[in-house]
Structure formats: structure tokens, C-alpha cells
Design an enzyme around this catalytic site. Structure first.
Site, PDB file in Angstrom:
ATOM      1  N   HIS A  94     -34.243   6.153   3.685  1.00  0.00           N
ATOM      2  CA  HIS A  94     -33.884   6.450   2.288  1.00  0.00           C
ATOM      3  C   HIS A  94     -34.573   7.709   1.745  1.00  0.00           C
ATOM      4  O   HIS A  94     -34.216   8.198   0.687  1.00  0.00           O
ATOM      5  CB  HIS A  94     -34.249   5.266   1.395  1.00  0.00           C
ATOM      6  CG  HIS A  94     -33.567   3.991   1.794  1.00  0.00           C
ATOM      7  ND1 HIS A  94     -32.301   3.665   1.392  1.00  0.00           N
ATOM      8  CD2 HIS A  94     -33.972   2.962   2.589  1.00  0.00           C
ATOM      9  CE1 HIS A  94     -31.957   2.489   1.902  1.00  0.00           C
ATOM     10  NE2 HIS A  94     -32.953   2.044   2.637  1.00  0.00           N
ATOM     11  N   HIS A 128     -28.240  -7.989   4.960  1.00  0.00           N
ATOM     12  CA  HIS A 128     -28.342  -8.690   3.678  1.00  0.00           C
ATOM     13  C   HIS A 128     -27.268  -9.776   3.665  1.00  0.00           C
ATOM     14  O   HIS A 128     -26.472  -9.858   2.741  1.00  0.00           O
ATOM     15  CB  HIS A 128     -28.184  -7.714   2.511  1.00  0.00           C
ATOM     16  CG  HIS A 128     -29.319  -6.740   2.386  1.00  0.00           C
ATOM     17  ND1 HIS A 128     -30.396  -6.955   1.579  1.00  0.00           N
ATOM     18  CD2 HIS A 128     -29.548  -5.552   3.000  1.00  0.00           C
ATOM     19  CE1 HIS A 128     -31.253  -5.928   1.675  1.00  0.00           C
ATOM     20  NE2 HIS A 128     -30.748  -5.068   2.534  1.00  0.00           N
ATOM     21  N   HIS A 168     -31.951  -3.938   9.747  1.00  0.00           N
ATOM     22  CA  HIS A 168     -33.340  -4.450   9.743  1.00  0.00           C
ATOM     23  C   HIS A 168     -33.432  -5.942  10.105  1.00  0.00           C
ATOM     24  O   HIS A 168     -33.712  -6.790   9.265  1.00  0.00           O
ATOM     25  CB  HIS A 168     -34.121  -4.094   8.479  1.00  0.00           C
ATOM     26  CG  HIS A 168     -33.453  -4.305   7.144  1.00  0.00           C
ATOM     27  ND1 HIS A 168     -32.870  -5.492   6.779  1.00  0.00           N
ATOM     28  CD2 HIS A 168     -33.329  -3.481   6.083  1.00  0.00           C
ATOM     29  CE1 HIS A 168     -32.416  -5.386   5.536  1.00  0.00           C
ATOM     30  NE2 HIS A 168     -32.668  -4.171   5.103  1.00  0.00           N
ATOM     31  N   ASP A 181     -42.981  -1.200  11.249  1.00  0.00           N
ATOM     32  CA  ASP A 181     -44.117  -0.682  10.469  1.00  0.00           C
ATOM     33  C   ASP A 181     -45.313  -1.633  10.501  1.00  0.00           C
ATOM     34  O   ASP A 181     -46.381  -1.319   9.974  1.00  0.00           O
ATOM     35  CB  ASP A 181     -43.691  -0.407   9.015  1.00  0.00           C
ATOM     36  CG  ASP A 181     -43.313  -1.668   8.259  1.00  0.00           C
ATOM     37  OD1 ASP A 181     -43.138  -2.736   8.899  1.00  0.00           O
ATOM     38  OD2 ASP A 181     -43.167  -1.603   7.016  1.00  0.00           O
ATOM     39  N   HIS A 233     -42.977  -5.495   8.012  1.00  0.00           N
ATOM     40  CA  HIS A 233     -41.681  -6.166   7.838  1.00  0.00           C
ATOM     41  C   HIS A 233     -41.441  -7.267   8.865  1.00  0.00           C
ATOM     42  O   HIS A 233     -40.732  -8.229   8.581  1.00  0.00           O
ATOM     43  CB  HIS A 233     -40.536  -5.152   7.921  1.00  0.00           C
ATOM     44  CG  HIS A 233     -40.299  -4.393   6.649  1.00  0.00           C
ATOM     45  ND1 HIS A 233     -41.104  -3.352   6.247  1.00  0.00           N
ATOM     46  CD2 HIS A 233     -39.355  -4.533   5.687  1.00  0.00           C
ATOM     47  CE1 HIS A 233     -40.659  -2.875   5.091  1.00  0.00           C
ATOM     48  NE2 HIS A 233     -39.605  -3.579   4.732  1.00  0.00           N
ATOM     49  N   ASP A 283     -36.497   2.678   7.843  1.00  0.00           N
ATOM     50  CA  ASP A 283     -36.162   2.152   6.517  1.00  0.00           C
ATOM     51  C   ASP A 283     -37.124   2.727   5.466  1.00  0.00           C
ATOM     52  O   ASP A 283     -37.464   2.073   4.477  1.00  0.00           O
ATOM     53  CB  ASP A 283     -36.158   0.618   6.481  1.00  0.00           C
ATOM     54  CG  ASP A 283     -35.433   0.043   5.262  1.00  0.00           C
ATOM     55  OD1 ASP A 283     -34.760   0.818   4.544  1.00  0.00           O
ATOM     56  OD2 ASP A 283     -35.560  -1.172   5.006  1.00  0.00           O
ATOM     57  N   LEU A 300     -40.999  -6.479  -0.382  1.00  0.00           N
ATOM     58  CA  LEU A 300     -41.037  -5.167   0.278  1.00  0.00           C
ATOM     59  C   LEU A 300     -39.810  -4.367  -0.137  1.00  0.00           C
ATOM     60  O   LEU A 300     -38.691  -4.891  -0.163  1.00  0.00           O
ATOM     61  CB  LEU A 300     -41.062  -5.342   1.803  1.00  0.00           C
ATOM     62  CG  LEU A 300     -42.384  -5.844   2.402  1.00  0.00           C
ATOM     63  CD1 LEU A 300     -42.168  -6.300   3.843  1.00  0.00           C
ATOM     64  CD2 LEU A 300     -43.464  -4.768   2.335  1.00  0.00           C
ATOM     65  N   ALA A 301     -40.017  -3.096  -0.479  1.00  0.00           N
ATOM     66  CA  ALA A 301     -38.930  -2.225  -0.934  1.00  0.00           C
ATOM     67  C   ALA A 301     -38.861  -1.016  -0.013  1.00  0.00           C
ATOM     68  O   ALA A 301     -39.418   0.034  -0.293  1.00  0.00           O
ATOM     69  CB  ALA A 301     -39.175  -1.801  -2.381  1.00  0.00           C
ATOM     70  N   GLY A 302     -38.187  -1.190   1.140  1.00  0.00           N
ATOM     71  CA  GLY A 302     -38.201  -0.138   2.152  1.00  0.00           C
ATOM     72  C   GLY A 302     -39.588  -0.075   2.767  1.00  0.00           C
ATOM     73  O   GLY A 302     -40.449  -0.927   2.493  1.00  0.00           O
TER      74      GLY A 302
HETATM   75 ZN   LIG Z   1     -32.857   0.132   3.699  1.00  0.00          ZN
END
Ligand SMILES: [Zn+2]
Length: 393
Positions: free
Chosen positions: A64, A195, A216, A248, A251, A274, A307-309
Site C-alpha cells: 500500500h 477477507h 495474506h 513481518d 501477522h 502488505d 493490525l493495519a497493514g
Molecule cells: Zn493489504
């Protein structure tokens, strides 16, 4: 003029050649072989890279932004320029769930920027992530803006993006979204499940119709239950599904990463970052799109802790696959080069004659020294800036 890069350790990545030599010309790889088997062509610029490792450039199909730059706007140009310092030579700029009209405005803007040529890593098509997601598996995305994927929505997005969309993450179980899978494939677009709260038997059916990738893996998808294997069970089971993985270290637990890699092998797993536009930023509070997020120096989160990215880029993920999961360098490399390149059908990700000369020159402790995109040096680490300077005769 041809470049003759010599005396390095070269990972194709399937084979390791040492000491190896590589000839590149006109943006392509011309030859690769053992030093003794490949003398320099006449008039080639010779660079001795003894002590360095050469690999294909890394490919990130889910990112992103980074360092304050968001791919859904002007920041896209800076993202291209910055990614080579992390070894990334090609990437799919990935969208965020926003209100529908805003999504279309941003896609138009991205298409205008993609039509211009930019310096650095090459964008290889837009990756849509939202708003066609399941409100039951939102992750950071706002469920208020979610809606099932329809033909009208798909056409509106691809038109706004002027045909630049190459991947779309969606929840096929929402509405009649699943019927679009064969159409997306026919248009050369990769349908990506993500999602999603689908059951295993639903995913099994969609694989028959051309579903080939999962976003992901483990995050924001129905987990594995022994009587209902869910989306995770389907990703582990079906060879046709390439599993995106965020490595990372936040995640996905290292053991879960290992189970995924044992089930699918490196050619079935595509390492992704991500990375959020706040990746790499100092700790603090920021906005991403319309979301308030908190950066703590290793993660990016919503105020409620979701978690946001990610905060880490692809080179960190590569090192984590070795250090946390126990993969060999070659195995880890395959997930970040060969697998995404094959999924996208681009002549990249392998050091082989005829392929794009997208290359990373690493130090043996796996830090990026130089990055080439289509035969041109686009990044030189400050510690090594004299190595590539042309030698006087
Ligand atoms: Zn994403």
C-alpha cells in the site's frame, strides 16, 4: 553497451553459481554462467562483484505504500523510487477500502500516474483490496463501505483504472461475486480470495472455476477447523492456489508460516509485505486514507489494536523466512521472485537469458548493495557507491 558482472555468487534462484558471471544488455539478461565458461564480450563494462550475491529482483504483489507515501495518489511515484532500496524491482500497488466514489476517484488518479514512466521499481498492475470484502472478516477495513462484487462494480473499477487492474482481492461468497471468477481470468486478471468467511466446499468449487490466489493467508479469512477446513484449509490443500504470506513476524506465527510452507513449498507461497503507507515511519499517530492508525516502530495498528497493514518491507520478510522459519536462502528467495512472477505471467523473477535484468546485489548478511531495474542501476547503498563506478583504463 553490455554490462559484465563477474565473480559474484549468483542465485538464479533455483541454482547457485559461484563464482558466477552475468551479461546484461538492452535491459535483458543475455547470459549467466560460471566465470570460466563466460568471457566478457567486447566493449562490455566489467564490474567485479567478488564477495557479493546476485539474485533476481524481489516482486511485491501486495503493498500500500511506505515512508509516508500512499500508492493511492501522488505518493505512487515516490513508492517506485524508494522500493529498490529494499530490493524490490516490481510491485502491484494495492488499494484500501474507501467509500465507493472515493475508490473510483483514486483509481483514475493512479491510472494517470501509471501511464507516465517513472523511475525505480516497476508497477505491474493495480491490486484491488476492497470494498468487495466480507464484513465478517474485515481486518482493518471499515465494514460500512463493503459491498458484494458485481459486474457493474468490476467494469466501473477497470474503466476508472484504464485497464491497469491485474489482481482483485474479494470475498466471492458475498452476493454473486463468485460468478465473476471465470470472467476475471478471461480478462487476464487474477481473482484473489481474501477477507472471506467462505466454507471449504465453496472454495473448492471456485478453484474449479479459476480461483488461483489468496490474500495474506491466515489473516482475515475463515480458519481451519477439523470438520470445516475453511478458507485456510483450502489454501493449504489446493495446489492451484498461490498463498500470499506476510512474514513481518507479527501477522503470522513462525510455526503457522512453517506449516504453510511445508504444505505448499516455496513455489506455492508468494511473500508479500502488505506494507502500509506508514511503514518505516517514526512512532506516532497518523492517518491512512480515512483511518486513524498508530505506529509503534514495528507495527501499524488501528486504535483498537487491529493490525493495519505491515511496518516491514519485503527484504525483512525474506530475512524472517530464513531466521524465524528456517528456510534456506534459495527457498526464501523463490517465494519473493519466482512465485509472484509466475502468478503474474511476467518475464521476471528468474536469472535466465531473455528475462528482464531486474537484479539485486546483496552483501552476504543480506542487505541490499545495488538494485538494477531493466539493466539500469536504480539504487546504490551509500556503503558501496564506489564499486560500480566505471574503472579508468
Ligand atoms: Zn493489504
Amino acid at each position: 553497451m553490455a554490462h559484465y558482472l563477474t565473480h559474484a555468487r549468483i542465485y538464479t534462484p533455483f541454482v547457485c553459481i559461484e563464482p558466477g558471471t552475468l551479461v546484461i544488455s538492452d535491459g535483458r539478461i543475455v547470459a549467466v554462467d560460471h566465470v570460466t565458461a563466460l568471457p566478457p564480450p567486447r566493449n562490455a563494462q566489467v564490474t567485479n562483484l567478488e564477495g557479493f550475491w546476485i539474485t533476481p529482483g524481489l516482486i511485491d504483489v501486495h503493498i500500500h505504500g511506505l515512508l509516508g507515501y500512499d500508492v493511492m495518489g501522488e505518493g505512487l511515484v515516490e513508492v517506485c523510487r524508494l522500493l529498490p532500496r529494499y530490493g524490490v524491482t516490481a510491485f502491484a500497488p494495492t488499494t484500501l477500502t474507501l467509500p465507493w466514489e472515493e475508490t473510483l476517484i483514486r483509481l483514475r488518479h493512479m491510472a494517470r500516474l501509471l501511464a507516465r514512466s517513472s523511475q525505480g521499481a516497476q508497477p505491474i498492475g493495480i491490486h484491488i483490496e476492497g470494498p468487495h470484502l466480507s464484513p465478517k472478516r474485515p481486518g482493518m477495513a471499515n465494514p460500512r463501505w463493503m459491498r458484494p462484487l458485481t459486474l457493474e462494480d468490476w467494469q466501473a473499477m477497470q474503466q476508472a483504472a484504464q485497464g491497469h487492474i491485474r489482481l482483485i482481492t474479494f470475498a466471492p461468497e458475498e452476493g454473486h461475486g463468485a460468478v465473476l471468477i471465470p470472467k476475471l481470468r478471461a480478462e487476464g486478471v487474477i481473482p484473489v480470495i481474501g477477507h472471506s468467511d467462505a466454507r471449504f466446499d465453496q472454495v473448492a468449487d471456485w478453484v474449479q472455476h479459476g480461483l488461483t490466489m489468496a490474500t495474506h493467508t491466515f489473516n482475515a479469512m475463515r480458519g481451519l477447523h477439523h470438520r470445516e477446513p475453511g478458507v485456510v484449509g483450502a489454501v493449504l490443500h489446493f495446489e492451484d492456489i498461490v498463498a500470499q504470506l506476510i512474514a513481518d513476524g507479527h501477522h503470522v506465527h513462525p510455526v503457522a508460516m512453517k506449516i504453510l510452507l511445508q504444505a505448499k513449498g516455496p513455489t506455492g507461497v508468494a511473500l508479500i509485505s502488505d506494507a502500509a503507507p506508514l511503514a518505516g515511519m517514526p512512532p506516532g499517530e497518523y492517518t491512512w486514507g480515512t483511518y486513524r492508525v498508530i505506529v509503534d516502530g514495528s507495527t501499524v495498528r488501528l486504535p483498537d489494536g487491529t493490525l493495519a497493514g505491515a511496518y516491514a518491507l519485503l527484504d525483512t520478510g525474506l530475512r524472517n523466512l530464513i531466521n524465524l522459519v528456517g528456510l534456506s536462502f534459495q527457498e526464501a528467495l523463490i517465494t519473493a521472485t519466482v512465485t509472484p512472477a509466475r502468478a503474474l505471467g511476467v518475464p521476471k523473477g528468474i536469472i535466465r537469458p531473455g528475462y528482464d535484468a531486474d537484479l539485486v546485489v546483496w552483501t552476504p548478511d543480506l542487505h541490499v548493495a545495488f538494485t538494477f531495474v531493466q539493466g539500469k542501476v536504480v539504487y546504490t547503498s551509500p556503503a558501496h557507491d564506489t564499486v560500480l563506478a566505471p574503472k579508468l583504463p
